[in-house]
Write a protein that holds these residues in place. Sequence first.
Motif, PDB file in Angstrom:
ATOM      1  N   UNK A  16       0.852  -1.187   0.000  1.00 58.06           N
ATOM      2  CA  UNK A  16       0.000   0.000   0.000  1.00 58.06           C
ATOM      3  C   UNK A  16       0.889   1.239   0.000  1.00 58.06           C
ATOM      4  N   UNK A  17       0.685   2.104  -0.984  1.00 58.78           N
ATOM      5  CA  UNK A  17       1.442   3.344  -1.105  1.00 58.78           C
ATOM      6  C   UNK A  17       0.540   4.492  -0.646  1.00 58.78           C
ATOM      7  N   UNK A  18       0.677   4.867   0.630  1.00 61.40           N
ATOM      8  CA  UNK A  18      -0.147   5.938   1.192  1.00 61.40           C
ATOM      9  C   UNK A  18       0.273   7.300   0.664  1.00 61.40           C
ATOM     10  N   UNK A  19       1.531   7.450   0.342  1.00 66.18           N
ATOM     11  CA  UNK A  19       2.075   8.723  -0.113  1.00 66.18           C
ATOM     12  C   UNK A  19       1.397   9.194  -1.398  1.00 66.18           C
ATOM     13  N   UNK A  20       1.179   8.291  -2.333  1.00 63.54           N
ATOM     14  CA  UNK A  20       0.552   8.654  -3.599  1.00 63.54           C
ATOM     15  C   UNK A  20      -0.900   9.061  -3.388  1.00 63.54           C
ATOM     16  N   UNK A  42      -0.699  12.493  -1.238  1.00 66.85           N
ATOM     17  CA  UNK A  42       0.122  13.584  -1.746  1.00 66.85           C
ATOM     18  C   UNK A  42       1.224  13.933  -0.748  1.00 66.85           C
ATOM     19  N   UNK A  43       2.144  14.760  -1.147  1.00 61.33           N
ATOM     20  CA  UNK A  43       3.291  15.113  -0.315  1.00 61.33           C
ATOM     21  C   UNK A  43       3.181  16.554   0.133  1.00 61.33           C
ATOM     22  N   UNK A  44       3.365  16.785   1.417  1.00 62.39           N
ATOM     23  CA  UNK A  44       3.432  18.137   1.968  1.00 62.39           C
ATOM     24  C   UNK A  44       4.795  18.336   2.605  1.00 62.39           C
ATOM     25  N   UNK A  45       5.695  19.003   1.907  1.00 68.18           N
ATOM     26  CA  UNK A  45       7.022  19.277   2.456  1.00 68.18           C
ATOM     27  C   UNK A  45       7.967  18.100   2.333  1.00 68.18           C
ATOM     28  N   UNK A  46       9.012  18.161   3.131  1.00 67.72           N
ATOM     29  CA  UNK A  46      10.091  17.160   3.108  1.00 67.72           C
ATOM     30  C   UNK A  46       9.632  15.853   3.761  1.00 67.72           C
ATOM     31  N   UNK A  93       6.043  13.753  11.055  1.00 66.15           N
ATOM     32  CA  UNK A  93       4.657  13.743  11.550  1.00 66.15           C
ATOM     33  C   UNK A  93       4.069  12.342  11.713  1.00 66.15           C
ATOM     34  N   UNK A  94       4.891  11.306  11.548  1.00 70.19           N
ATOM     35  CA  UNK A  94       4.473   9.902  11.667  1.00 70.19           C
ATOM     36  C   UNK A  94       3.394   9.504  10.662  1.00 70.19           C
ATOM     37  N   UNK A  95       3.230  10.290   9.590  1.00 74.71           N
ATOM     38  CA  UNK A  95       2.276   9.943   8.539  1.00 74.71           C
ATOM     39  C   UNK A  95       2.781   8.705   7.797  1.00 74.71           C
ATOM     40  N   UNK A  96       1.904   7.725   7.554  1.00 78.65           N
ATOM     41  CA  UNK A  96       2.360   6.519   6.861  1.00 78.65           C
ATOM     42  C   UNK A  96       2.741   6.816   5.410  1.00 78.65           C
ATOM     43  N   UNK A  97       3.840   6.201   4.973  1.00 79.77           N
ATOM     44  CA  UNK A  97       4.293   6.336   3.589  1.00 79.77           C
ATOM     45  C   UNK A  97       3.934   5.084   2.793  1.00 79.77           C
ATOM     46  N   UNK A 150       9.305  -2.160  -3.479  1.00 76.23           N
ATOM     47  CA  UNK A 150       9.368  -0.759  -3.049  1.00 76.23           C
ATOM     48  C   UNK A 150       9.780   0.147  -4.204  1.00 76.23           C
ATOM     49  N   UNK A 151      10.715  -0.307  -5.018  1.00 70.91           N
ATOM     50  CA  UNK A 151      11.122   0.475  -6.195  1.00 70.91           C
ATOM     51  C   UNK A 151       9.967   0.619  -7.174  1.00 70.91           C
ATOM     52  N   UNK A 152       9.294  -0.499  -7.481  1.00 74.91           N
ATOM     53  CA  UNK A 152       8.171  -0.471  -8.419  1.00 74.91           C
ATOM     54  C   UNK A 152       6.993   0.313  -7.853  1.00 74.91           C
ATOM     55  N   UNK A 153       6.943   0.458  -6.520  1.00 72.99           N
ATOM     56  CA  UNK A 153       5.879   1.219  -5.874  1.00 72.99           C
ATOM     57  C   UNK A 153       6.151   2.710  -5.808  1.00 72.99           C
ATOM     58  N   UNK A 154       7.281   3.152  -6.360  1.00 69.32           N
ATOM     59  CA  UNK A 154       7.559   4.579  -6.426  1.00 69.32           C
ATOM     60  C   UNK A 154       8.507   5.106  -5.361  1.00 69.32           C
ATOM     61  N   UNK A 155       9.129   4.216  -4.594  1.00 70.39           N
ATOM     62  CA  UNK A 155      10.074   4.626  -3.559  1.00 70.39           C
ATOM     63  C   UNK A 155      11.474   4.180  -3.952  1.00 70.39           C
ATOM     64  N   UNK A 156      12.491   4.727  -3.299  1.00 71.42           N
ATOM     65  CA  UNK A 156      13.826   4.168  -3.520  1.00 71.42           C
ATOM     66  C   UNK A 156      13.817   2.690  -3.082  1.00 71.42           C
ATOM     67  N   UNK A 157      14.553   1.812  -3.769  1.00 76.84           N
ATOM     68  CA  UNK A 157      14.545   0.404  -3.387  1.00 76.84           C
ATOM     69  C   UNK A 157      15.000   0.234  -1.937  1.00 76.84           C
ATOM     70  N   UNK A 158      14.230  -0.512  -1.163  1.00 72.14           N
ATOM     71  CA  UNK A 158      14.585  -0.769   0.227  1.00 72.14           C
ATOM     72  C   UNK A 158      15.470  -2.002   0.279  1.00 72.14           C
ATOM     73  N   UNK A 159      16.727  -1.808   0.655  1.00 74.68           N
ATOM     74  CA  UNK A 159      17.680  -2.900   0.808  1.00 74.68           C
ATOM     75  C   UNK A 159      17.748  -3.224   2.303  1.00 74.68           C
ATOM     76  N   UNK A 160      16.953  -4.190   2.735  1.00 78.70           N
ATOM     77  CA  UNK A 160      16.852  -4.510   4.161  1.00 78.70           C
ATOM     78  C   UNK A 160      18.201  -4.921   4.738  1.00 78.70           C
ATOM     79  N   UNK A 161      18.436  -4.488   5.973  1.00 79.63           N
ATOM     80  CA  UNK A 161      19.616  -4.948   6.704  1.00 79.63           C
ATOM     81  C   UNK A 161      19.486  -6.439   6.974  1.00 79.63           C
TER      82      UNK A 161
END
Length: 166
Positions: free
Chosen positions: A32-36, A39-43, A80-84, A129-140
């Motif tokens: 789930x991509x909450x950011x899209x 929308x984005x408000x600020x940094x 602001x702890x908003x889900x991404x 994560x990459x295909x979802x519009x975020x930088x690829x998450x390379x888990x530790x």
Amino acid sequence: MTDTPETPAAEGQQPQMKLQILGQYVRDMSFENFLVRKGVNGEVTPDVQVQVALDAKKRQVEHQYEVIAKFTITSKNKADQAPLFLLELEYGTIFHIENVPEDQLHPFLLVECPRQMFPFVRRIVSDVTRDGGFPPLNMDVIDFVALYRQQILARAEAQKAQAPTN
């Protein structure tokens, strides 16, 4: 002709442990991509949390076991702890395992098997994560030994809490 006596070390050795991956699969996945949607408000500064749950069971075929790893990955904005985003993944692997002592089988299934699965899970998480519009998450890398110990302690605490007191 020379005689080669049996060495005592060879006589007392256990058969060599066998571990083979027979198959791997995604049992369930949700992203789930909450950011899209919002929308984005600020940094945006992401704070990523990874939760892992493991389960293993014997299959009907001799020496075969199924290990399921459930990953819940949440990313929130630090400000602001908003889900991404939220990624839930259940990944299964079928293993053929032989010559692991019975008393060591449980930790083997919940430590060594997930270690073998992890590179594949990491790749899926990165791609999704990459295909979802975020930088690829390379888990530790996950410390499955520590995770196993936490689960054992949690079970012991739960049993202690349920035990009747005199």
